[in-house]
Design an enzyme around this catalytic site. Structure first.
Site, PDB file in Angstrom:
ATOM      1  CD  GLU A 164      -3.110  -1.024   2.126  1.00 36.87           C
ATOM      2  OE1 GLU A 164      -2.936  -0.296   3.133  1.00 36.87           O
ATOM      3  OE2 GLU A 164      -4.120  -1.724   1.961  1.00 36.87           O
ATOM      4  CD  GLU A 276      -4.109  -5.561   3.090  1.00 38.02           C
ATOM      5  OE1 GLU A 276      -4.980  -4.753   3.507  1.00 38.02           O
ATOM      6  OE2 GLU A 276      -2.904  -5.459   3.361  1.00 38.02           O
TER       7      GLU A 276
END
Length: 342
Positions: A164, A276
């Site tokens: 991320e 995710e």
């Protein structure tokens, strides 16, 4: 627990069967799986088994028993390489490798995931890569050294080079970092895939605006997998602070947020993965949204890893670690999707 062979012949036979099953698994339909968190927890550097630890053989075995064959394994750069440009920490490498080896024994694949958000803790401050003395070459150095340790592991599904990236100083900052890491890994390992997360928290919904240029990354091995993330709450953060209604969720929220990423993959003929996604355990409607999302990505050839499992989660409402031996509600949906359909 780790399987111990009592005779050399038995050991040789086990390794042969395991290697063959892993080869078949990697060559077949892409597996779904689960993040096994724990090594990314706590303050930095933290105390082992107090602030953080690594998944256990029981954690791995539970996921295997549910039909999963892929683990995303978060770790922290600061622990793996305490000194910038220094040697990797033997203790941390051994712990990471032990999980990978246990997974191999159980016929499972692993994505080692540097869970650093494009930052490193320096003197108590989270510092963006390529600022304040944390250079691009430094993170590329860490990945090259880790690839040396892992390049002969048969059950690496891909190197997850950064979790991320977000709030970068400009639109090309993450691209340049990713390219440097890819280049350095390929000096020592030309075989394993490299998994590249998107910018803007790897958002699937924002992929085409924030991460489109990642298609221009150069890999000498031509073996990149692009990783998006996706949650169903209103801001897409995965914090799920309020109710299903107040989060403005619908049964199609996950499908709608996945579509930009899936369309991008198909348009550019690239491989993708959703590293995710997660849903709370406190309202059955979230499970409908999760089911529709998984059905959609499976039908479009994209696999993923749920967030998350691991023995340190307690009653965290997204977790799928069993409590007192009882499966969490999300598991009844997740077990419907264990492989991408060919």
């Amino acid at each position: 627990m780790r399987i111990v062979c009592t005779a050399l012949l038995a050991c040789a036979c086990f390794v042969s069967v395991s290697a063959q099953s892993l080869k078949s698994l990697k060559a077949g339909a892409a597996p779904f799986g689960v993040n096994l968190a724990g090594a990314d927890f706590g303050q930095i550097p933290g105390t082992y088994e107090k602030d953080y630890d690594y998944p256990t053989a029981n954690d791995v075995e539970y996921l295997k028993s549910k039909g999963f064959r892929l683990i995303r394994l978060p770790f922290l750069w600061e622990r793996l390489q305490p000194q910038l440009n220094g040697e990797l920490d033997t203790f941390q490498v051994n712990k990471l490798v032990k999980v990978i080896d246990v997974a191999a024994e159980k016929g499972m694949l692993v994505i080692p995931d540097m869970h650093n958000y494009c930052r490193r803790m320096i003197n108590g401050e989270l510092t963006l890569i390529n600022t304040k003395g944390v250079t691009i070459d430094m993170v590329a150095d860490a990945w090259k050294k880790l690839a040396v340790k892992l390049k002969d592991k048969k059950n690496i599904w891909g190197y997850g080079i950064m979790n991320e990236p977000h709030d970068m100083p400009d639109s090309t900052a993450w691209f340049n970092i990713a390219q440097a890491i890819i280049t350095q890994i390929r000096t020592v390992d030309q075989k394993h895939p490299i998994v590249v997360g998107g910018d803007n928290w790897s958002s699937a919904a924002k992929w085409q605006n924030g991460s489109d240029h990642l298609k221009n990354l150069k890999d000498p091995a031509n073996n990149l997998v692009f990783e998006a993330h996706l949650y169903f709450d209103n801001d897409g953060s995965g914090t799920y602070k309020v109710s299903y209604e107040d989060e403005k969720a619908t049964p199609q929220t996950g499908v709608e947020r996945a579509q930009p990423f899936v369309n991008w993959l198909q348009k550019n003929k690239l491989k993708g993965f959703i590293g995710e996604y997660g849903a709370p355990d406190d309202d059955e409607r979230w499970l409908v949204t999760l089911d529709n999302f998984l059905k959609y990505i499976q039908a479009n050839g994209v696999n993923g890893t749920y967030w998350a499992a691991g023995h340190r989660w307690g009653d965290y409402k997204l977790a799928v670690q069993p409590i007192n031996g009882k499966d969490r509600p999300q598991m009844k949906v997740l077990t419907k999707y264990t492989f991408v359909k060919k």
